[in-house]
Design an enzyme around this catalytic site. Structure first.
Site, PDB file in Angstrom:
ATOM      1  N   ARG A   1       0.827  -1.137  -0.126  1.00 39.98           N
ATOM      2  CA  ARG A   1       0.032   0.029  -0.015  1.00 39.98           C
ATOM      3  C   ARG A   1       0.912   1.262   0.021  1.00 39.98           C
ATOM      4  NH1 ARG A   1      -3.104  -3.855  -0.278  1.00 39.98           N
ATOM      5  NH2 ARG A   1      -5.247  -3.916   0.572  1.00 39.98           N
TER       6      ARG A   1
ATOM      7  N   SER B   1     -10.578  -1.356   3.833  1.00 38.85           N
ATOM      8  CA  SER B   1      -9.949  -1.369   4.985  1.00 38.85           C
ATOM      9  C   SER B   1      -9.540  -0.043   5.583  1.00 38.85           C
ATOM     10  CB  SER B   1      -8.434  -2.029   4.621  1.00 38.85           C
ATOM     11  OG  SER B   1      -8.640  -3.199   4.003  1.00 38.85           O
TER      12      SER B   1
ATOM     13  N   GLU C   1      -4.522   2.854   6.766  1.00 41.05           N
ATOM     14  CA  GLU C   1      -4.556   3.001   5.263  1.00 41.05           C
ATOM     15  C   GLU C   1      -5.107   4.080   4.615  1.00 41.05           C
ATOM     16  OE1 GLU C   1      -5.895  -0.615   3.258  1.00 41.05           O
ATOM     17  OE2 GLU C   1      -5.798   0.346   1.231  1.00 41.05           O
TER      18      GLU C   1
HETATM   19  N1  EPU Z   1      -9.868 -11.805  10.569  1.00 41.39           N
HETATM   20  C1  EPU Z   1     -10.285 -11.704  11.819  1.00 41.39           C
HETATM   21  N2  EPU Z   1     -11.834 -11.330  11.957  1.00 41.39           N
HETATM   22  C2  EPU Z   1     -12.508 -10.934  10.981  1.00 41.39           C
HETATM   23  C3  EPU Z   1     -12.066 -10.928   9.501  1.00 41.39           C
HETATM   24  C4  EPU Z   1     -10.683 -11.267   9.636  1.00 41.39           C
HETATM   25  O1  EPU Z   1      -9.803 -12.068  12.687  1.00 41.39           O
HETATM   26  O2  EPU Z   1     -13.736 -10.600  11.144  1.00 41.39           O
HETATM   27  C5  EPU Z   1      -8.604 -12.223  10.321  1.00 41.39           C
HETATM   28  C6  EPU Z   1      -8.585 -13.624   9.915  1.00 41.39           C
HETATM   29  O3  EPU Z   1      -7.430 -14.428  10.578  1.00 41.39           O
HETATM   30  C7  EPU Z   1      -8.093 -13.714   8.441  1.00 41.39           C
HETATM   31  C8  EPU Z   1      -7.438 -12.504   8.353  1.00 41.39           C
HETATM   32  O4  EPU Z   1      -8.019 -11.570   9.298  1.00 41.39           O
HETATM   33  O5  EPU Z   1      -7.571 -14.759   8.159  1.00 41.39           O
HETATM   34  C9  EPU Z   1      -7.184 -11.823   7.145  1.00 41.39           C
HETATM   35  O6  EPU Z   1      -8.758 -11.453   6.583  1.00 41.39           O
HETATM   36  P1  EPU Z   1      -9.012 -10.986   5.098  1.00 41.39           P
HETATM   37  O7  EPU Z   1      -8.749 -12.185   4.267  1.00 41.39           O
HETATM   38  O8  EPU Z   1     -10.401 -10.362   5.117  1.00 41.39           O
HETATM   39  O9  EPU Z   1      -7.820  -9.855   4.694  1.00 41.39           O
HETATM   40  P2  EPU Z   1      -7.425  -8.524   5.462  1.00 41.39           P
HETATM   41  O10 EPU Z   1      -5.726  -8.938   5.746  1.00 41.39           O
HETATM   42  O11 EPU Z   1      -8.199  -8.472   6.601  1.00 41.39           O
HETATM   43  C10 EPU Z   1      -6.375  -7.423   3.264  1.00 41.39           C
HETATM   44  C11 EPU Z   1      -6.502  -6.128   2.695  1.00 41.39           C
HETATM   45  C12 EPU Z   1      -8.007  -6.021   1.890  1.00 41.39           C
HETATM   46  C13 EPU Z   1      -8.103  -7.124   0.924  1.00 41.39           C
HETATM   47  C14 EPU Z   1      -7.947  -8.520   1.531  1.00 41.39           C
HETATM   48  C15 EPU Z   1      -7.731  -9.908   0.877  1.00 41.39           C
HETATM   49  C16 EPU Z   1      -5.228  -4.716   3.657  1.00 41.39           C
HETATM   50  C17 EPU Z   1      -5.228  -3.474   4.838  1.00 41.39           C
HETATM   51  N3  EPU Z   1      -6.397  -5.124   3.478  1.00 41.39           N
HETATM   52  O12 EPU Z   1      -7.515  -7.415   4.385  1.00 41.39           O
HETATM   53  O13 EPU Z   1      -7.911  -4.923   1.155  1.00 41.39           O
HETATM   54  O14 EPU Z   1      -9.280  -7.139   0.288  1.00 41.39           O
HETATM   55  O15 EPU Z   1      -6.716  -8.545   2.360  1.00 41.39           O
HETATM   56  O16 EPU Z   1      -6.622  -9.806  -0.027  1.00 41.39           O
HETATM   57  O17 EPU Z   1      -4.077  -5.035   3.338  1.00 41.39           O
HETATM   58  C18 EPU Z   1      -8.649  -2.490   1.296  1.00 41.39           C
HETATM   59  O18 EPU Z   1      -7.547  -2.398   1.062  1.00 41.39           O
HETATM   60  O19 EPU Z   1      -9.523  -1.723   1.340  1.00 41.39           O
HETATM   61  C19 EPU Z   1      -8.980  -3.851   1.265  1.00 41.39           C
HETATM   62  C20 EPU Z   1     -10.364  -4.470   1.483  1.00 41.39           C
END
Ligand code: EPU
Length: 336
Positions: free
Chosen positions: A164, A236, A332
């Site tokens: 990012r 995010s 972010e």
């Molecule tokens: N998780 C929780 N509780 C929840 C949801 C998630 O504990 O309610 C934990 C779980 O361990 C899960 C992990 O968070 O495995 C990762 O969750 P997710 O796959 O939803 O991804 P993220 O790391 O939370 C990032 C990006 C998103 C992108 C997703 C998928 C960032 C800041 N965000 O989210 O990007 O869609 O991965 O690749 O890196 C954005 O930038 O606006 C965005 C949505």
């Protein structure tokens, strides 16, 4: 150039903040932008280029000129048996481009489907999802330098991409306006399905195409993330923190279920969503702002939230994650 004064930014930020810009200027061509930048009006005000406003938190009215690109074209500028180079205007909606490329069977951005925003911001933010980042497919980024109106081209290496992160958000912040981006896409795509449940979501299809991957990503995103048209948010709100491996090991001894991903160089990435959930924030509110219950990394405008509501909620979350885990999470979303 379409120049408006005292203009509501409500349709231009997905958080749904009802703030005003002193001026709002939209341009259809790069020349129009370059000429405008030389005017007394442009030279005597601060400038804010925006895309779809999907990664912004306006903290109040903007006492300057908000610039928005309507430079919209999509041209194949290179074509070999294996790949195509596609040059796209900064004002094209990112997901329209994704949809078009996936329909043609060109691979590389299917995992980035359904991300809100426009082409210009894809190159500034280095958008990423499901194991792919924009930098993986960006060949070069064309800009206009705000001070001089001069055109520049940055190859991908010169953009200093990271998670990012780009040079346009750091050293060159405020100095360049992206006008076009050239992407390299594959004609015989290698699908990247290793992130989360993407492979499982596609397990009913023997030989998935890029269009199938796109649909799976859309389905997953719809389950987890709010639709901007229905519930305001900036996606995010926080980045996932990266900590030294030694710090992670100490934390893991205390929290054995803490999810984590290697982040290179003895570093570990921890999902901020997990940290925030552990601090008990899911569904909590401050004024009209709330922590989204399906994905606590996302702050939402539940009920006419003010910028202050969002800022107070965000700060309380940051403080509680520091208190519980001694990890500082950074926004972010860009505060304006
Ligand atoms: N998780 C929780 N509780 C929840 C949801 C998630 O504990 O309610 C934990 C779980 O361990 C899960 C992990 O968070 O495995 C990762 O969750 P997710 O796959 O939803 O991804 P993220 O790391 O939370 C990032 C990006 C998103 C992108 C997703 C998928 C960032 C800041 N965000 O989210 O990007 O869609 O991965 O690749 O890196 C954005 O930038 O606006 C965005 C949505």
């Amino acid at each position: 150039m379409n120049l408006l004064e005292n203009y509501s930014l409500l349709p231009h930020n997905t958080f749904g903040m009802d703030v005003y810009a002193r001026y709002f200027a939209e341009y259809d061509t790069v020349d129009e932008l370059a000429d405008f930048l030389q005017t007394d009006l442009a030279r005597s005000h601060k400038l804010l280029p925006i895309g779809a406003g999907s990664n912004l938190l306006f903290t109040g009215d903007y006492d300057g000129i908000v610039l928005h690109s309507r430079v919209r074209f999509c041209t194949i500028v290179g074509d070999t048996p294996d790949e195509v180079l596609v040059r796209v205007g900064s004002g094209v909606v990112w997901d329209d481009f994704c949809d078009d490329m996936c329909a043609r069977g060109f691979g590389g951005i299917e995992n980035l489907s359904y991300i809100p925003g426009e082409i210009g911001a894809s190159a500034v933010q280095n958008i990423g999802a499901y194991g792919v980042e924009a930098k993986d497919v960006i060949v070069c980024v064309e800009t206009i330098e705000t001070a001089t109106g001069q055109a520049h081209t940055f190859d991908a290496a010169a953009c200093d991409y990271g998670y990012r992160h780009s040079i346009f958000k750091s050293e060159l912040q405020g100095q360049h306006i992206v006008t076009a981006v050239t992407y390299r896409l594959q004609k015989k795509p290698t699908l990247r399905l290793d992130y989360g449940n993407l492979r499982d979501t596609l397990s009913h299809i023997a030989h998935p195409t890029v269009a199938d991957v796109r649909q799976a990503v859309i389905d997953i995103r719809r389950q987890k993330l709010p639709e901007p048209a229905e519930l305001g948010s900036a996606g995010s709100f926080f980045k996932n923190p990266v900590v030294p491996a030694a710090q992670f090991e100490a934390l893991r001894a205390q929290y054995p279920t803490m999810p984590h991903y290697p982040a290179g160089d003895a570093q570990v990435k921890i999902p901020a969503a997990w940290l925030i959930e552990q601090c008990g924030w899911k569904g909590k509110t401050v004024g009209g702002a709330a922590v989204y219950d399906k994905q606590p990394l996302v702050l939402v405008n539940k009920n006419h939230a003010t910028p202050a509501d969002v800022q107070i909620l965000a700060q309380q979350i940051v403080d509680s994650v520091i208190t519980k885990f001694n990890i500082k999470i950074d926004p972010e979303a860009n505060y304006i």
